[in-house]
Design a protein around this motif. Structure first.
Motif, short mmCIF file in Angstrom:
data_model
loop_
_atom_site.label_atom_id
_atom_site.label_comp_id
_atom_site.label_asym_id
_atom_site.label_seq_id
_atom_site.Cartn_x
_atom_site.Cartn_y
_atom_site.Cartn_z
N VAL A 133 -2.97 14.32 -0.38
CA VAL A 133 -3.86 13.35 0.25
C VAL A 133 -3.29 11.94 0.11
CG1 VAL A 133 -6.13 12.28 0.13
CG2 VAL A 133 -5.92 14.76 0.01
N ALA A 134 -2.82 11.59 -1.08
CA ALA A 134 -2.23 10.26 -1.29
C ALA A 134 -0.98 10.10 -0.44
CB ALA A 134 -1.90 10.06 -2.76
N TRP A 135 -0.15 11.14 -0.36
CA TRP A 135 1.07 11.07 0.43
C TRP A 135 0.76 10.91 1.91
CZ3 TRP A 135 3.58 14.05 4.14
CH2 TRP A 135 4.92 13.75 4.34
N CYS A 136 -0.21 11.65 2.41
CA CYS A 136 -0.58 11.56 3.83
C CYS A 136 -1.11 10.18 4.19
CB CYS A 136 -1.60 12.64 4.19
SG CYS A 136 -0.92 14.30 4.24
N VAL A 137 -1.89 9.59 3.32
CA VAL A 137 -2.40 8.24 3.57
C VAL A 137 -1.23 7.25 3.64
CG1 VAL A 137 -3.73 6.35 2.56
CG2 VAL A 137 -4.68 8.65 2.62
N GLY A 138 -0.29 7.39 2.74
CA GLY A 138 0.88 6.52 2.75
C GLY A 138 1.72 6.69 4.00
N VAL A 139 1.90 7.92 4.43
CA VAL A 139 2.69 8.17 5.64
C VAL A 139 1.98 7.61 6.86
CG1 VAL A 139 3.53 9.99 7.16
CG2 VAL A 139 3.97 10.13 4.72
N LEU A 140 0.67 7.72 6.91
CA LEU A 140 -0.07 7.16 8.05
C LEU A 140 0.07 5.64 8.11
CD1 LEU A 140 -3.33 9.30 8.02
CD2 LEU A 140 -1.54 9.27 9.76
N ILE A 141 -0.03 4.99 6.98
CA ILE A 141 0.12 3.53 6.94
C ILE A 141 1.53 3.15 7.38
CG2 ILE A 141 0.20 1.51 5.42
CD1 ILE A 141 -1.95 2.93 3.71
N ALA A 142 2.53 3.86 6.87
CA ALA A 142 3.92 3.55 7.21
C ALA A 142 4.20 3.85 8.68
CB ALA A 142 4.86 4.35 6.32
N ALA A 143 3.62 4.92 9.20
CA ALA A 143 3.86 5.28 10.60
C ALA A 143 3.30 4.22 11.55
CB ALA A 143 3.25 6.64 10.90
N VAL A 144 2.13 3.70 11.22
CA VAL A 144 1.55 2.64 12.05
C VAL A 144 2.43 1.39 11.99
CG1 VAL A 144 -0.41 1.08 12.27
CG2 VAL A 144 -0.78 3.52 11.92
N ALA A 145 2.93 1.06 10.81
CA ALA A 145 3.77 -0.13 10.67
C ALA A 145 5.08 0.03 11.45
CB ALA A 145 4.06 -0.39 9.20
N VAL A 146 5.68 1.21 11.36
CA VAL A 146 6.94 1.44 12.08
C VAL A 146 6.68 1.49 13.58
CG1 VAL A 146 8.77 3.14 12.46
CG2 VAL A 146 8.07 2.56 10.15
N ARG A 147 5.55 2.04 13.99
CA ARG A 147 5.21 2.07 15.41
C ARG A 147 5.08 0.66 15.98
NH1 ARG A 147 -0.24 2.39 17.29
NH2 ARG A 147 -0.16 2.34 19.52
N GLU A 148 4.47 -0.23 15.22
CA GLU A 148 4.37 -1.61 15.65
C GLU A 148 5.74 -2.27 15.74
OE1 GLU A 148 1.69 -3.26 16.78
OE2 GLU A 148 0.67 -1.32 16.62
N ARG A 149 6.63 -1.92 14.83
CA ARG A 149 7.98 -2.45 14.86
C ARG A 149 8.71 -1.99 16.13
NH1 ARG A 149 11.81 -5.65 12.08
NH2 ARG A 149 13.83 -4.94 12.79
N LEU A 150 8.58 -0.70 16.45
CA LEU A 150 9.24 -0.16 17.63
C LEU A 150 8.62 -0.68 18.92
CD1 LEU A 150 9.79 3.51 16.48
CD2 LEU A 150 11.48 1.68 16.62
N PRO A 202 0.81 -1.23 0.00
CA PRO A 202 0.00 0.00 0.00
C PRO A 202 0.84 1.27 0.00
CG PRO A 202 -0.75 -1.48 1.73
CD PRO A 202 0.49 -2.07 1.15
N CYS A 203 1.98 1.24 0.68
CA CYS A 203 2.83 2.42 0.71
C CYS A 203 3.49 2.65 -0.64
CB CYS A 203 3.88 2.30 1.81
SG CYS A 203 3.17 2.43 3.45
N LEU A 204 3.85 1.58 -1.32
CA LEU A 204 4.39 1.73 -2.67
C LEU A 204 3.33 2.31 -3.60
CD1 LEU A 204 6.66 1.27 -4.71
CD2 LEU A 204 5.76 -1.04 -5.04
N LEU A 205 2.11 1.84 -3.48
CA LEU A 205 1.02 2.35 -4.30
C LEU A 205 0.77 3.84 -4.05
CD1 LEU A 205 -1.28 1.72 -6.31
CD2 LEU A 205 -2.71 1.25 -4.33
N THR A 206 0.76 4.25 -2.78
CA THR A 206 0.54 5.66 -2.49
C THR A 206 1.71 6.53 -2.94
OG1 THR A 206 1.37 5.42 -0.23
CG2 THR A 206 -1.01 5.23 -0.55
N SER A 207 2.93 5.99 -2.90
CA SER A 207 4.07 6.74 -3.40
C SER A 207 3.97 6.94 -4.91
CB SER A 207 5.38 6.04 -3.05
OG SER A 207 5.59 6.04 -1.67
N ILE A 208 3.56 5.90 -5.61
CA ILE A 208 3.39 6.01 -7.07
C ILE A 208 2.27 6.99 -7.39
CG2 ILE A 208 2.67 4.73 -9.13
CD1 ILE A 208 4.18 2.30 -7.94
#
Length: 67
Positions: free
Chosen positions: A47-64, A27-33
């Motif tokens: 809007v597309a960039w913000c959605v991608g950043v939100l998805i990535a931020a949640v994923a990184v938060r889970e990693r941390l 999904p993050c690759l799709l929003t970047s494209i």
């Protein structure tokens, strides 16, 4: 688009690479494209960039959280 704009547009994808699972990468690759393709219309690109950043931020938060 210059190199700085492309790097900012790819930020969600790059952040998703640090996630624990690979579920957020597609999904993050799709929003970047979409951000790059919608670069002519800044409001839609943001809007597309913000959605991608939100998805990535949640994923990184889970990693941390697991560390």
């Amino acid at each position: 688009m210059n190199v700085l704009q492309l790097a900012i547009a790819a930020l969600p994808f790059l952040l998703s690479l640090a996630s624990r699972t690979g579920k957020a990468i597609a999904p993050c690759l799709l929003t970047s494209i979409l951000t790059v393709l919608l670069g002519g219309d800044p409001h839609r690109a943001v809007v597309a960039w913000c959605v991608g950043v939100l998805i990535a931020a949640v994923a990184v938060r889970e990693r941390l959280r697991t560390l």
